[in-house]
Design a protein around this motif. Structure first.
Motif, PDB file in Angstrom:
ATOM      1  N   ILE A  21       0.833  -1.297   0.053  1.00 16.00           N
ATOM      2  CA  ILE A  21      -0.154  -0.015  -0.019  1.00 16.00           C
ATOM      3  C   ILE A  21       0.813   1.316   0.063  1.00 16.00           C
ATOM      4  N   GLU A  22       0.227   2.449  -0.389  1.00 17.96           N
ATOM      5  CA  GLU A  22       1.062   3.604  -0.435  1.00 17.96           C
ATOM      6  C   GLU A  22       0.149   4.462   0.220  1.00 17.96           C
ATOM      7  N   LEU A  23       1.237   5.165   1.284  1.00 21.10           N
ATOM      8  CA  LEU A  23       0.664   6.380   2.049  1.00 21.10           C
ATOM      9  C   LEU A  23       1.383   7.577   1.586  1.00 21.10           C
ATOM     10  N   ASP A  24       0.540   8.651   1.397  1.00 20.28           N
ATOM     11  CA  ASP A  24       1.117  10.034   1.426  1.00 20.28           C
ATOM     12  C   ASP A  24       2.278  10.413   2.503  1.00 20.28           C
ATOM     13  N   ARG A  25       3.234  10.876   2.332  1.00 18.43           N
ATOM     14  CA  ARG A  25       4.132  11.296   3.466  1.00 18.43           C
ATOM     15  C   ARG A  25       3.687  12.397   4.356  1.00 18.43           C
ATOM     16  N   GLN A  26       2.852  13.102   3.457  1.00 19.49           N
ATOM     17  CA  GLN A  26       2.547  14.261   4.363  1.00 19.49           C
ATOM     18  C   GLN A  26       1.135  13.849   5.225  1.00 19.49           C
TER      19      GLN A  26
END
Length: 107
Positions: A21-26
């Motif tokens: 999964i990908e999470l926005d670093r912000q």
């Protein structure tokens, strides 16, 4: 983006592969991690008891999530109640070693 490997914790499954999964670093928050993980795995967030960073660390807050690095492995530990069984349990006759004829013997 932060890429994480996530799966549902279930030792009864033969194949229990991770998905990425990908999470926005912000937006590295516990709530966002829970939301994205549940959406990708098809799990109701209300059924998640805890998120475990493998091998043995429980994630509890936003700071824990902020320390995660790419490709770390996480498990969703689910709560299971009698009303909402999330995984189908084998019936007695499906379990290995069950002998129907032996169960019908009378003395």
């Amino acid at each position: 983006e932060l890429v994480l490997k996530v799966r549902i914790q279930n030792p009864n499954l033969r194949e229990n592969d991770f998905i990425e999964i990908e999470l926005d670093r912000q937006e590295l928050t516990y709530k966002e991690l829970l939301r994205v993980s549940c959406r990708e795995l098809g799990v109701n967030p209300e059924h998640v008891q805890k998120i475990r960073k493998l091998p043995n660390t429980m994630l509890r807050k936003d700071k824990d999530v902020a320390r995660l690095q790419d490709f770390q492995e996480l498990e969703l530990v689910l709560t299971v109640s009698d009303r909402n069984l999330l995984f189908r349990l084998p019936t007695l006759s499906e379990q290995s070693g069950y002998n129907k004829k032996a169960s019908e013997l009378t003395y």
